[in-house]
Scaffold this motif. Structure first.
Motif, PDB file in Angstrom:
ATOM      1  N   ARG A 221       0.845  -1.186   0.000  1.00  0.00           N
ATOM      2  CA  ARG A 221       0.000   0.000   0.000  1.00  0.00           C
ATOM      3  C   ARG A 221       0.887   1.246   0.000  1.00  0.00           C
ATOM      4  O   ARG A 221       2.059   1.189   0.379  1.00  0.00           O
ATOM      5  CB  ARG A 221      -0.894   0.039   1.253  1.00  0.00           C
ATOM      6  CG  ARG A 221      -1.720  -1.215   1.505  1.00  0.00           C
ATOM      7  CD  ARG A 221      -2.923  -1.302   0.599  1.00  0.00           C
ATOM      8  NE  ARG A 221      -3.795  -2.390   1.019  1.00  0.00           N
ATOM      9  CZ  ARG A 221      -4.840  -2.250   1.824  1.00  0.00           C
ATOM     10  NH1 ARG A 221      -5.129  -1.043   2.316  1.00  0.00           N
ATOM     11  NH2 ARG A 221      -5.591  -3.277   2.152  1.00  0.00           N
ATOM     12  N   ALA A 222       0.305   2.384  -0.394  1.00  0.00           N
ATOM     13  CA  ALA A 222       1.025   3.659  -0.330  1.00  0.00           C
ATOM     14  C   ALA A 222       0.035   4.763  -0.040  1.00  0.00           C
ATOM     15  O   ALA A 222      -1.113   4.732  -0.498  1.00  0.00           O
ATOM     16  CB  ALA A 222       1.768   3.931  -1.640  1.00  0.00           C
ATOM     17  N   VAL A 223       0.478   5.739   0.743  1.00  0.00           N
ATOM     18  CA  VAL A 223      -0.334   6.922   1.035  1.00  0.00           C
ATOM     19  C   VAL A 223       0.512   8.156   0.781  1.00  0.00           C
ATOM     20  O   VAL A 223       1.709   8.182   1.072  1.00  0.00           O
ATOM     21  CB  VAL A 223      -0.853   6.920   2.487  1.00  0.00           C
ATOM     22  CG1 VAL A 223      -1.807   5.767   2.730  1.00  0.00           C
ATOM     23  CG2 VAL A 223       0.290   6.873   3.486  1.00  0.00           C
ATOM     24  N   SER A 343       2.713  -3.948   3.667  1.00  0.00           N
ATOM     25  CA  SER A 343       3.836  -3.006   3.589  1.00  0.00           C
ATOM     26  C   SER A 343       3.310  -1.676   3.077  1.00  0.00           C
ATOM     27  O   SER A 343       2.743  -1.611   1.989  1.00  0.00           O
ATOM     28  CB  SER A 343       4.930  -3.551   2.661  1.00  0.00           C
ATOM     29  OG  SER A 343       5.984  -2.620   2.510  1.00  0.00           O
ATOM     30  N   VAL A 344       3.484  -0.618   3.877  1.00  0.00           N
ATOM     31  CA  VAL A 344       2.899   0.686   3.550  1.00  0.00           C
ATOM     32  C   VAL A 344       3.997   1.727   3.385  1.00  0.00           C
ATOM     33  O   VAL A 344       4.827   1.911   4.280  1.00  0.00           O
ATOM     34  CB  VAL A 344       1.918   1.154   4.650  1.00  0.00           C
ATOM     35  CG1 VAL A 344       1.280   2.491   4.264  1.00  0.00           C
ATOM     36  CG2 VAL A 344       0.841   0.107   4.894  1.00  0.00           C
ATOM     37  N   LEU A 345       4.009   2.400   2.233  1.00  0.00           N
ATOM     38  CA  LEU A 345       4.942   3.500   2.002  1.00  0.00           C
ATOM     39  C   LEU A 345       4.255   4.821   2.315  1.00  0.00           C
ATOM     40  O   LEU A 345       3.174   5.099   1.805  1.00  0.00           O
ATOM     41  CB  LEU A 345       5.424   3.522   0.547  1.00  0.00           C
ATOM     42  CG  LEU A 345       6.336   2.393   0.099  1.00  0.00           C
ATOM     43  CD1 LEU A 345       5.516   1.284  -0.552  1.00  0.00           C
ATOM     44  CD2 LEU A 345       7.387   2.900  -0.885  1.00  0.00           C
ATOM     45  N   ILE A 346       4.902   5.635   3.153  1.00  0.00           N
ATOM     46  CA  ILE A 346       4.426   6.988   3.436  1.00  0.00           C
ATOM     47  C   ILE A 346       5.244   7.939   2.572  1.00  0.00           C
ATOM     48  O   ILE A 346       6.459   8.015   2.709  1.00  0.00           O
ATOM     49  CB  ILE A 346       4.604   7.364   4.917  1.00  0.00           C
ATOM     50  CG1 ILE A 346       4.011   6.289   5.825  1.00  0.00           C
ATOM     51  CG2 ILE A 346       3.989   8.721   5.195  1.00  0.00           C
ATOM     52  CD1 ILE A 346       2.517   6.168   5.762  1.00  0.00           C
ATOM     53  N   VAL A 364       7.084  -4.594  -7.968  1.00  0.00           N
ATOM     54  CA  VAL A 364       5.902  -4.874  -7.148  1.00  0.00           C
ATOM     55  C   VAL A 364       4.816  -3.854  -7.489  1.00  0.00           C
ATOM     56  O   VAL A 364       5.102  -2.742  -7.944  1.00  0.00           O
ATOM     57  CB  VAL A 364       6.206  -4.806  -5.634  1.00  0.00           C
ATOM     58  CG1 VAL A 364       7.190  -5.876  -5.238  1.00  0.00           C
ATOM     59  CG2 VAL A 364       6.715  -3.427  -5.238  1.00  0.00           C
ATOM     60  N   LYS A 365       3.583  -4.250  -7.304  1.00  0.00           N
ATOM     61  CA  LYS A 365       2.447  -3.371  -7.539  1.00  0.00           C
ATOM     62  C   LYS A 365       1.908  -2.888  -6.209  1.00  0.00           C
ATOM     63  O   LYS A 365       1.846  -3.648  -5.239  1.00  0.00           O
ATOM     64  CB  LYS A 365       1.361  -4.102  -8.325  1.00  0.00           C
ATOM     65  CG  LYS A 365       1.772  -4.457  -9.745  1.00  0.00           C
ATOM     66  CD  LYS A 365       0.630  -5.121 -10.504  1.00  0.00           C
ATOM     67  CE  LYS A 365       1.044  -5.446 -11.930  1.00  0.00           C
ATOM     68  NZ  LYS A 365      -0.047  -6.098 -12.698  1.00  0.00           N
ATOM     69  N   VAL A 366       1.498  -1.635  -6.190  1.00  0.00           N
ATOM     70  CA  VAL A 366       1.041  -1.030  -4.951  1.00  0.00           C
ATOM     71  C   VAL A 366      -0.377  -0.496  -5.122  1.00  0.00           C
ATOM     72  O   VAL A 366      -0.761  -0.074  -6.215  1.00  0.00           O
ATOM     73  CB  VAL A 366       1.995   0.107  -4.519  1.00  0.00           C
ATOM     74  CG1 VAL A 366       1.891   1.284  -5.463  1.00  0.00           C
ATOM     75  CG2 VAL A 366       1.713   0.558  -3.094  1.00  0.00           C
ATOM     76  N   SER A 367      -1.146  -0.549  -4.060  1.00  0.00           N
ATOM     77  CA  SER A 367      -2.486   0.048  -4.046  1.00  0.00           C
ATOM     78  C   SER A 367      -2.403   1.362  -3.292  1.00  0.00           C
ATOM     79  O   SER A 367      -2.045   1.381  -2.107  1.00  0.00           O
ATOM     80  CB  SER A 367      -3.486  -0.886  -3.347  1.00  0.00           C
ATOM     81  OG  SER A 367      -3.594  -2.112  -4.011  1.00  0.00           O
TER      82      SER A 367
END
Length: 570
Positions: A221-223, A343-346, A364-367
């Motif tokens: 995931r990413a925000v 796994s979350v990217l800020i 990798v693909k991120v949502s």
């Protein structure tokens, strides 16, 4: 219980740890054609390789017996790149070899060497250690390698990367030439092949890496947030997922200390790991994570090497990793041995392209998701509470009596409300976000007509040789937005005015509260309404700045001194 290919002695130990089947690498090392051969195994961290080499060398060490001899010189030496990994390997082998009565000693830097010598002198069947400390014991004569039947090099590629080649060669030469050598490495690059050719005999090559499914159990995931909201975003992500244990990565030691302090003050059970800590402090912190006294570990990349927390469910990148490999290495702390993880990217809004390149390099693909809002987290808390296991199951007589007494004096609504309040009191309060509804697709949306845009004033103009090509980056940094969110720029004699899209204006204003004054010369403040039309450098037909080229932020040219100072501090 029986597990295919595993001797009953070890099947019992595996069953107690919850094993029902073996992982790919564990099955591969037990194939009939492997026998007593040397092995060169490529397997990713988290694939179950510790149990794999434990099972692989069992027949070599026991030679048909069910238990180890009472008094014995070391029969196996295992080498790991870091203290934490060596100690974790020891813990894994202790439960695996417990039915066979194995005594296992560790020799790692940062621990009392005299105590290690006493453990070796008392008799240890298996010795696990780091390269430098093992070499010291061999040199001093406290570690006798004469009876060693098996050598294991765990994460051999990392040991070579860390500069342990000479130590490894010294240890391997000290072992009997007829011993069995097992090398485990994430990748088999040329240096590993060279080492294998020198110290292994007709090694069987096993590849347990599964390519595209390597991180199949990890949900990326990413925000995107304003740079000043990074720590608040970490808090809300932790609250949203409410993992039993989480890892938060920072780039620097200072960043680790600051964020750990912030999380601790907010009520999280947190430990910090950085290179300046002693081994005792690091061990104490990791034990707090393992036994549940702490739920969050904040660490740098270097400090986290070799750490394995089996119940880790969540990884947060508070600072972006330096490259795709670092992203995979960090994220690989979760989603291990069949478990799932997140796994979350800020990321700041302005770093979207950097993140895209990072993800492309890591394959990798991120949502992309919005920052979890306080309302979303509270709703999630309610759902978790409704499914709380304590609400299920029959009541004991004592519980039933108390429930009747309580219902006689309080209404069901009052009791439920008290239950909810007590539940929320134990949890850190989530942060409020102005832009919690914005996700990455909105940040990167095509430029619009800026209907309803908000105007701001910056205190530099033609007198200070202001130009859009250096004002624009300054504005973006000050308000933590991308250039897509900046519309018209009007440059006047002693000041300039610019428009921010209605979508980004709240974030921009919030960021200005922290960064609006660049120095004694340059300030950015909101305007009341729109500026009156007037001729200016930026919107004159000759300059064409109202329809800026997308190349303008990177345009080359000499910056005036005032602008350069402000841009550096932005």
């Amino acid at each position: 219980m029986t597990i295919d290919g595993v001797p009953p002695l070890f099947a019992e130990a595996l069953a107690k740890q919850g094993y029902t089947t073996l992982t790919d690498v564990q099955r591969a090392v037990l194939e009939e054609d492997v026998g007593e051969s040397d092995l060169l195994v490529s397997a990713q961290t988290g694939s179950g390789k510790t149990v794999a080499f434990g099972l692989a060398m069992a027949s070599t060490l026991l030679r048909g017996e069910d238990r180890f001899p009472a008094n014995s010189e070391p029969l196996a030496v295992l080498v790991a790149p870091t203290r934490e990994l060596a100690l974790q390997v020891r813990l894994e082998l202790e439960w695996l070899y417990a039915p066979a009565g194995a005594r296992i000693a560790s020799c790692v830097g940062g621990m009392d060497m005299r105590q290690e010598r006493r453990s070796l002198a008392g008799g240890a069947h298996i010795v696990v250690g780091t390269p430098g400390r093992l070499r010291d014991h061999i040199t001093r004569g406290s570690l006798d390698m004469a009876s060693v039947r098996a050598m294991v090099l765990d994460e051999a590629d990392e040991m070579l990367d860390l500069g342990f080649r000479e130590d490894l060669e010294f240890i391997l030469k000290a072992a009997p030439p007829e011993r069995r050598t097992l090398m485990f490495s994430a990748t088999v690059a040329k240096p590993i092949e060279t080492l294998a050719r020198r110290f292994q005999k007709n090694a069987i090559r096993i590849s347990a890496n599964t390519g595209a499914t390597q991180h199949a159990n990890i949900d990326y995931r990413a925000v995107a947030v304003a740079s000043g909201e990074r720590e608040n975003a970490v808090i809300n992500v932790l609250r949203f997922f409410e993992a039993s244990s989480a890892f938060v990565f920072c780039t620097t030691r200072e960043g680790v200390k600051h964020l750990a302090s912030r999380l601790g003050n907010r009520g999280f059970g947190v430990v910090a790991l950085s290179g300046e800590l002693s081994q005792t402090e690091r061990t104490r912190g990791l034990q707090a994570m393992r036994d549940g006294r702490a739920q969050v570990c904040v660490a740098t990349d270097v400090a986290s090497r070799g750490i394995d927390l089996p119940t880790l469910d969540l990884v947060i990148h508070a600072d972006l990793p330096k490259d795709g490999e670092a992203l995979l290495h960090r994220s690989g702390r979760t989603g291990r041995a069949g478990r799932s993880g997140v796994s979350v990217l800020i990321t700041p809004h302005s770093k979207r392209r950097t993140v895209d390149k990072l993800l492309q390099a890591a394959k990798v693909k991120v949502s992309w998701m919005p920052v979890p809002s306080a309302e979303t987290i509270i709703q999630r808390d309610r759902e978790r509470l409704m499914n709380d296991p304590s609400l299920e199951g029959p009541l004991t007589d004592e519980e039933a009596d108390f429930a009747r007494d309580l219902l006689a004096t309080k209404s069901p609504e009052q009791i439920a409300a008290a239950f909810f309040r007590q539940n929320q009191t134990r949890r850190p309060t989530p942060e409020e976000f102005v832009d919690s509804g914005r996700d990455a697709s909105e940040v990167e949306a095509p430029r619009g007509d800026f209907e309803g845009g908000v105007w701001f004033r910056v205190s530099v103009g033609r007198k200070q040789r202001a130009e859009p090509r250096w004002i624009l980056p300054l504005i973006c940094k000050a308000g933590d937005v991308t250039s897509r969110e900046i519309g018209a720029i009007q440059i006047l004699e002693g000041e300039s005015m610019f428009e921010v899209s209605a979508r980004a204006a709240p974030d921009f204003t919030r960021a200005l509260a922290q960064t609006g004054r660049r120095d004694d010369t340059i300030t950015i403040v909101p305007m009341n309404g729109r500026p009156e039309p007037r001729a200016s450098y930026a919107d004159s037909p000759r300059s064409g700045a109202m329809k800026r080229s997308r190349k303008m932020p990177g345009a080359r040219g000499r910056k005036p001194p005032q602008a350069a100072a402000g841009a550096r501090k932005a």
